[in-house]
Design a protein around this motif. Structure first.
Motif: not given
Length: 136
Positions: A52-54, A59-61, A68-69
């Motif tokens: 779940r945490r992964g 998306p952030a990873l 990307l900025p």
């Protein structure tokens, strides 16, 4: 059959426990804020915490990995999330004005009109935000 009490109007020390666990006079109570709906609702799937945490971090990873900025990506993600607001506001307004659904908690015409006006402003602002972000 006696009228069901509103979940907030607990009358005894054991009532809050029954409300939290969905038992109130033999009827399911509404979900109390902060209580996960999956508990006791028949959802028996177990997804490991690590998975779940992964998935939450994925998306952030991806944003970091693709270079990307970060600020622009955050803004775009919030604009995309705002796209769903009308799909929640409109049914909420339609349901809360119906006495057969809300019973004694039905919204008055004045409340419905005011909420409809506010919802219209929010929807127009969201359409403008989507236009400016993606086309402007």
């Amino acid at each position: 059959m006696a009228a069901a009490q509103h979940p907030v109007s607990a009358s005894g020390p054991g009532d809050l426990h029954r409300i939290r666990h969905g038992r109130r006079g033999g009827h399911r109570a509404t979900v109390v804020a902060g209580w996960p709906p999956s508990r006791g609702s028949g959802a028996h799937r177990h997804i490991p915490l690590f998975v779940r945490r992964g998935l939450t971090m994925l998306p952030a990873l991806l944003v970091l990995g693709l270079g990307l900025p970060a600020t622009d990506s955050l803004v775009v993600s919030q604009v995309v999330l705002s796209f769903g607001i009308p799909f929640v506001l409109v049914p909420l307004l339609l349901l809360t004005r119906r006495a057969d659904v809300m019973g004694s908690f039905v919204n008055s015409r004045a409340t419905t009109a005011a909420a409809g006006g506010i919802a219209a402003v929010i929807i127009v602002l969201n359409v403008y935000l989507l236009y400016v972000t993606f086309l402007g």
